[in-house]
Design an enzyme around this catalytic site. Structure first.
Site, PDB file in Angstrom:
ATOM      1  N   ARG A  48     -17.947  45.110  55.297  1.00 47.28           N
ATOM      2  CA  ARG A  48     -17.590  43.721  54.984  1.00 47.28           C
ATOM      3  C   ARG A  48     -16.679  43.699  53.767  1.00 47.28           C
ATOM      4  O   ARG A  48     -15.695  42.958  53.718  1.00 47.28           O
ATOM      5  CB  ARG A  48     -18.848  42.855  54.755  1.00 47.28           C
ATOM      6  CG  ARG A  48     -18.494  41.459  54.292  1.00 47.28           C
ATOM      7  CD  ARG A  48     -19.590  40.396  54.323  1.00 47.28           C
ATOM      8  NE  ARG A  48     -20.950  40.872  54.315  1.00 47.28           N
ATOM      9  CZ  ARG A  48     -21.595  41.311  53.219  1.00 47.28           C
ATOM     10  NH1 ARG A  48     -20.986  41.335  52.051  1.00 47.28           N
ATOM     11  NH2 ARG A  48     -22.838  41.738  53.304  1.00 47.28           N
ATOM     12  N   TYR A 100      -0.947  21.421  62.045  1.00 50.21           N
ATOM     13  CA  TYR A 100      -1.701  22.068  63.127  1.00 50.21           C
ATOM     14  C   TYR A 100      -3.070  21.387  63.250  1.00 50.21           C
ATOM     15  O   TYR A 100      -3.747  21.180  62.234  1.00 50.21           O
ATOM     16  CB  TYR A 100      -1.849  23.561  62.804  1.00 50.21           C
ATOM     17  CG  TYR A 100      -2.753  24.284  63.771  1.00 50.21           C
ATOM     18  CD1 TYR A 100      -2.334  24.548  65.071  1.00 50.21           C
ATOM     19  CD2 TYR A 100      -4.032  24.688  63.400  1.00 50.21           C
ATOM     20  CE1 TYR A 100      -3.161  25.206  65.968  1.00 50.21           C
ATOM     21  CE2 TYR A 100      -4.864  25.352  64.290  1.00 50.21           C
ATOM     22  CZ  TYR A 100      -4.420  25.596  65.573  1.00 50.21           C
ATOM     23  OH  TYR A 100      -5.250  26.236  66.455  1.00 50.21           O
ATOM     24  N   ASP A 172       1.741  27.700  55.302  1.00 46.60           N
ATOM     25  CA  ASP A 172       1.387  28.238  56.614  1.00 46.60           C
ATOM     26  C   ASP A 172       2.697  28.707  57.252  1.00 46.60           C
ATOM     27  O   ASP A 172       3.522  27.904  57.679  1.00 46.60           O
ATOM     28  CB  ASP A 172       0.705  27.144  57.451  1.00 46.60           C
ATOM     29  CG  ASP A 172       0.244  27.650  58.823  1.00 46.60           C
ATOM     30  OD1 ASP A 172       0.792  28.660  59.308  1.00 46.60           O
ATOM     31  OD2 ASP A 172      -0.651  27.016  59.410  1.00 46.60           O
ATOM     32  N   LYS A 197      -0.854  34.751  66.404  1.00 47.05           N
ATOM     33  CA  LYS A 197       0.392  34.340  67.028  1.00 47.05           C
ATOM     34  C   LYS A 197       1.429  35.471  66.955  1.00 47.05           C
ATOM     35  O   LYS A 197       1.218  36.519  67.534  1.00 47.05           O
ATOM     36  CB  LYS A 197       0.882  33.042  66.367  1.00 47.05           C
ATOM     37  CG  LYS A 197      -0.229  31.998  66.144  1.00 47.05           C
ATOM     38  CD  LYS A 197      -0.834  31.449  67.432  1.00 47.05           C
ATOM     39  CE  LYS A 197      -2.130  30.682  67.233  1.00 47.05           C
ATOM     40  NZ  LYS A 197      -2.102  29.608  66.250  1.00 47.05           N
TER      41      LYS A 197
HETATM   42  C1  LIG Z   1      -3.053  28.852  65.498  1.00 45.43           C
HETATM   43  C2  LIG Z   1      -2.662  28.272  64.197  1.00 45.43           C
HETATM   44  C3  LIG Z   1      -3.566  28.186  63.133  1.00 45.43           C
HETATM   45  C4  LIG Z   1      -5.017  28.615  63.270  1.00 45.43           C
HETATM   46  O1  LIG Z   1      -5.138  29.985  63.456  1.00 45.43           O
HETATM   47  P1  LIG Z   1      -6.329  30.671  64.318  1.00 45.43           P
HETATM   48  O2  LIG Z   1      -5.966  32.097  64.301  1.00 45.43           O
HETATM   49  O3  LIG Z   1      -6.279  30.045  65.690  1.00 45.43           O
HETATM   50  O4  LIG Z   1      -7.593  30.357  63.616  1.00 45.43           O
HETATM   51  C5  LIG Z   1      -3.104  27.653  61.933  1.00 45.43           C
HETATM   52  N1  LIG Z   1      -1.832  27.238  61.787  1.00 45.43           N
HETATM   53  C6  LIG Z   1      -0.932  27.297  62.795  1.00 45.43           C
HETATM   54  C7  LIG Z   1       0.458  26.825  62.559  1.00 45.43           C
HETATM   55  C8  LIG Z   1      -1.304  27.810  64.033  1.00 45.43           C
HETATM   56  O5  LIG Z   1      -0.419  27.850  65.019  1.00 45.43           O
END
Ligand SMILES: *Cc1c(COP(=O)(O)O)cnc(C)c1O
Length: 384
Positions: A48, A100, A172, A197
């Site tokens: 962890r 998001y 982000d 992604k």
């Molecule tokens: C998918 C996404 C998230 C969240 O991420 P997860 O891996 O699904 O928890 C946050 N911000 C954006 C822009 C995203 O496309």
């Protein structure tokens, strides 16, 4: 040696395994580590806290964003969850109004209950941000380009706006990836990704990460990461290390396909409006040109008539595109934000930012552009 972004993607964080020479980072499926004497170990005590596969990935994450530190988490939202825990009750967060859906839900249904106050404003309006700032503001949460309207926020000017005020500027960077945009170099304090992604890139893993330069904040975050435990596992870490090696190649193709499909859609009689920061009439185009080195493969558009039934019929009529949530993989995905990714955002709020019933979102993969266009054309025929 200062390396180019592509060279960096191939080699970031990875060292040949000293015991065997293996050029790929081994998947260390172990929870604990033998100690030669009490407290005498090789830097790993319990997985962890740290695991060698995750460690290699965390170094790779840092290098990709030109950061001093990188941390890997079980998902993008887990990384945000950990970061938000540096705040205290009464602290305020200012965020973009086109966010998001999962981030919006985390802010408003989880952290709002712990006394953190969230304000959502239009980040293309600098006065709106200035007006929202007060002595309790501790964090600005930027998403650029936004999901799904592709709105652009000027990272450098927002960072300059709060400089020296004990306010963390967090970005982000999921849509742009470090290949197209590096927020720390523009003055931001923390970069976050859903590595699910583009960084992973193959729709086979859920993961998140944070990259930053500040020593004190890194220490706080590592304590939280270890205390709360939403870590990335070793197998997932291996998959993302592998994904990152082709990030530059994939992003170049995503951008090319973005350009080609936007040209096709812009000239289409059934299309009302196309949203992509590379378009000259896009409101964020000038800022995008300044802070991004490419416009990516995320495209949104509205069909003329703007109704739910037609939009549903369209997204169900494609064959090459898979109807699915998520984005950023090698295969093209199509989605209907109002009923999928953004269903958790109240209708009045989502419509105000443009997520109307007729809006369709494309995550363009790395297939041949001609085949993607043929597939879209077939779907247009199905709705006429
Ligand atoms: C998918 C996404 C998230 C969240 O991420 P997860 O891996 O699904 O928890 C946050 N911000 C954006 C822009 C995203 O496309």
């Amino acid at each position: 040696m200062k390396k180019g972004k592509g060279t960096n993607a191939v080699h970031a964080g990875v060292k040949h395994d000293p015991s065997t020479g293996a050029i790929m980072t081994p998947v260390y499926l172990t929870s604990t580590y033998a100690q030669e004497g009490v407290g005498n170990h090789k830097g790993y005590e319990y997985s962890r806290t740290l695991n060698p596969t995750r460690h290699a990935l965390e170094n790779a994450f840092a290098e990709l964003e030109g950061a001093k530190y990188g941390l890997a988490f079980a998902s993008g939202l887990a990384s945000m969850d950990t970061l938000l825990k540096v705040l205290n009750p009464g602290d305020e967060v200012i965020s973009t109004d086109d966010l998001y859906g999962g981030s919006y839900r985390l802010f408003t249904t989880v952290f709002a209950n712990y006394g953190i106050i969230f304000k959502f404003v239009d980040f293309s309006d600098e006065n709106a941000i200035t007006e929202a700032i007060n002595e309790n503001t501790r964090m600005i949460w930027i998403e650029t380009p936004t999901n799904p309207m592709m709105k652009i926020t000027d990272i450098a000017s927002v960072s300059a706006l709060v400089d020296g005020r004990n306010i963390l500027v967090c970005v982000d960077n999921t849509f742009a990836t470090p290949m197209l945009q590096q927020p720390l170099s523009l003055g931001a304090d923390v970069v976050m990704h859903s590595a699910t992604k583009y960084l992973g890139g193959h729709s086979d893993v859920v993961m998140g990460c944070l990259m930053l330069n500040d020593d004190t904040l890194d220490e706080k975050l590592r304590t939280l990461q270890n205390s709360c435990g939403a870590i990335a596992g070793p197998m997932d870490s291996f998959l993302v290390i592998r994904g990152i090696k082709t990030l530059h190649l994939r992003m170049a193709r995503h951008c090319e396909n973005g350009q080609a499909i936007v040209e096709y859609l812009s000239g289409h009689e059934k299309v009302e409006k196309v949203f992509w920061p590379g378009l000259k009439d896009h409101p964020g185009h000038d800022v995008a040109c300044k802070q991004m080195s490419g416009f990516g493969g995320m495209v949104a558009f509205t069909i003329k008539g703007d109704n739910l039934k037609t939009a549903h019929k369209f997204v169900e009529a494609t064959e090459l595109f898979t109807l699915a949530e998520s984005l950023g993989g090698v295969e093209s995905l199509i989605g209907h934000p109002a009923s999928m990714t953004h269903a958790s955002i109240p209708k009045e709020i989502r419509e105000k930012v443009g997520v109307t019933d007729g809006l369709i979102r494309l995550s363009l993969g790395v297939e041949d552009a001609e085949d993607i266009i043929t597939d879209l054309e077939k779907a247009f025929q199905a709705i006429s």
